[in-house]
Scaffold this motif. Structure first.
Motif, PDB file in Angstrom:
ATOM      1  N   SER A  63       1.620  -0.337   5.972  1.00 24.36           N
ATOM      2  CA  SER A  63       1.268  -0.635   4.585  1.00 24.36           C
ATOM      3  C   SER A  63       1.392  -2.123   4.253  1.00 24.36           C
ATOM      4  CB  SER A  63       2.152   0.162   3.613  1.00 24.36           C
ATOM      5  OG  SER A  63       1.834   1.533   3.644  1.00 24.36           O
ATOM      6  N   ASP A  72      -6.307   2.152   5.548  1.00 18.98           N
ATOM      7  CA  ASP A  72      -5.987   3.579   5.474  1.00 18.98           C
ATOM      8  C   ASP A  72      -7.143   4.400   6.043  1.00 18.98           C
ATOM      9  OD1 ASP A  72      -5.033   6.072   4.871  1.00 18.98           O
ATOM     10  OD2 ASP A  72      -5.133   5.847   2.702  1.00 18.98           O
ATOM     11  N   GLY A 101       0.849  -1.189   0.000  1.00 15.70           N
ATOM     12  CA  GLY A 101       0.000   0.000   0.000  1.00 15.70           C
ATOM     13  C   GLY A 101       0.877   1.229   0.000  1.00 15.70           C
ATOM     14  N   GLY A 102       0.278   2.374   0.169  1.00 11.49           N
ATOM     15  CA  GLY A 102       1.043   3.617   0.200  1.00 11.49           C
ATOM     16  C   GLY A 102       1.661   3.938  -1.144  1.00 11.49           C
ATOM     17  N   THR A 145      -3.865  -2.740   0.763  1.00 12.03           N
ATOM     18  CA  THR A 145      -4.357  -2.559   2.128  1.00 12.03           C
ATOM     19  C   THR A 145      -5.677  -1.786   2.168  1.00 12.03           C
ATOM     20  OG1 THR A 145      -3.824  -1.675   4.312  1.00 12.03           O
ATOM     21  CG2 THR A 145      -2.989  -0.451   2.456  1.00 12.03           C
ATOM     22  N   GLU A 168      -4.492   3.641  11.449  1.00 12.42           N
ATOM     23  CA  GLU A 168      -3.238   3.635  10.686  1.00 12.42           C
ATOM     24  C   GLU A 168      -2.540   4.987  10.712  1.00 12.42           C
ATOM     25  OE1 GLU A 168      -1.068   4.867   7.189  1.00 12.42           O
ATOM     26  OE2 GLU A 168      -3.223   5.234   7.384  1.00 12.42           O
ATOM     27  N   GLY A 216       7.557  -0.190   1.240  1.00 10.71           N
ATOM     28  CA  GLY A 216       6.450   0.515   1.868  1.00 10.71           C
ATOM     29  C   GLY A 216       6.607   0.518   3.368  1.00 10.71           C
ATOM     30  N   ASP A 236      -5.415   3.946  -2.196  1.00  8.72           N
ATOM     31  CA  ASP A 236      -4.390   3.016  -2.671  1.00  8.72           C
ATOM     32  C   ASP A 236      -4.872   2.246  -3.892  1.00  8.72           C
ATOM     33  OD1 ASP A 236      -2.542   3.774  -0.786  1.00  8.72           O
ATOM     34  OD2 ASP A 236      -3.033   2.181   0.623  1.00  8.72           O
TER      35      ASP A 236
END
Length: 339
Positions: free
Chosen positions: A200, A41, A15-16, A38, A150, A195, A60
């Motif tokens: 993430s 978030d 993710g991210g 993910t 998160e 990440g 994402d």
């Protein structure tokens, strides 16, 4: 079922900002790509949308979709356009996020919303949210305190003992989205990172069905280790610390190969980082990595651009391609020996 246009299947989990960078490069590999993204978030536009619309955080997913899309630049720019702060009602929202939320509401299914957008954007591969519903990330710190959300965890600047996931009702996160486990079990190569380790990567692996699949898959699992330590998450970490944390959370040694950058980051960059989000270069401990059961591939993976220290996407993907070729070669040799 995954499309069998190509012989090999590659799953990328994260993710991210790191996940789309790798996906953009993987488009050139002759492989079926599955991006497992993910759903924990809770910041920015994604967090606001998940609070008001019954949908997983779309940010994402949107970025991964653009990384694998094959569209005109004008459509790409529109999809990624984010309303500025003067537009009070829509401030900070990206058009792509709103489209995902709208299509989910119209069709009653996030999976169908992603399928529709993927066709429109001519996505090369499949994008799979890790779970069908938004999840909540929890952290326990070594001093016994906890944090929920998160976006809140790194703010505490405490050493993390473990992270875990629950659904919105507080029950353990058990179920993955449709096709996620299949993508992991069918994969020849699974890429973790780069990440944020705790916010993430682990939010995917701590979903029980995904964690179980990671322990059972016969795929080659590659961890692309971060170049810099991260504020509130991996301060003072070595590359081996990253892998150790993954293995401790999963209760098994899942990482087969680690890609490590050995190019020094310029000192003036480290001294002049805005907001100090990234602190120091990740230190190396190859002996400890091997003790974790990992093969180490070290190379000059650093790319200094736009004022930041990033992975050189081309070099990382080239290395992943070599690994995939090795998998193919070993499979052929095994088939010959068995015949």
């Amino acid at each position: 079922m995954m499309e069998n246009k190509f012989r090999n299947n590659v799953a990328v989990i994260g993710g991210g900002t790191g996940l789309p960078v790798i996906l953009r490069g993987l488009k050139d590999l002759e492989a079926n790509i599955s991006a497992i993204v993910t759903v924990a978030d809770d910041g920015g536009s994604s967090g606001a949308i998940r609070d008001y619309v019954n949908v997983v955080p779309p940010g994402d997913i949107r970025n991964c979709m653009m990384a694998l899309a094959d569209v005109e630049p004008q459509l790409s720019d529109l999809f990624q356009y984010r309303f500025d702060s003067e537009d009070a009602f829509l401030a900070g929202h990206a058009i792509g996020n709103l489209l995902i939320a709208a299509l989910k509401e119209m069709n009653g299914s996030l999976e169908e919303a992603i399928n529709i957008l993927s066709r429109w954007m001519r996505v090369k591969g499949q994008i799979l949210p890790a779970a069908p519903d938004a999840l909540v990330l929890h952290a326990e710190f070594e001093d016994g305190t906890t944090a929920v959300g998160e976006s809140k965890i790194a703010q505490h600047r405490k050493k993390i003992s473990r992270v875990y996931l629950t659904n919105q009702e507080g029950q353990p996160a058990t179920h993955a989205s449709p096709r996620v486990v299949e993508a992991i079990m069918d994969a020849d190569l699974i890429v973790l990172g780069p990440g944020s380790l705790y916010t993430s990567i682990l939010p995917n692996l701590m979903i029980q069905e995904i964690g179980d699949a990671m322990k059972q898959t016969e795929a080659e699992v590659v961890y692309v280790c971060n170049i810099m330590t991260q504020l509130g998450e991996t301060e003072n970490f070595t590359d081996a610390d990253h892998v150790r944390v993954l293995h401790e959370h999963l209760g098994d040694h899942i990482v087969d190969t680690v890609l490590v950058n050995i190019t020094p980051v310029p000192e003036d960059y480290i001294r002049n980082q805005p907001n100090e989000e990234y602190l120091l270069q990740v230190r190396h401990d190859f002996q400890a990595l091997r003790a974790e059961g990992c093969r180490v591939i070290s190379s000059e993976f650093l790319s200094m651009k736009e004022g930041g220290a990033y992975h050189d996407t081309k070099k990382v993907v080239e290395e992943l391609g070599y690994i995939l070729d090795t998998i193919k070669l070993n499979s052929k040799n095994h088939a010959r020996q068995s015949s």
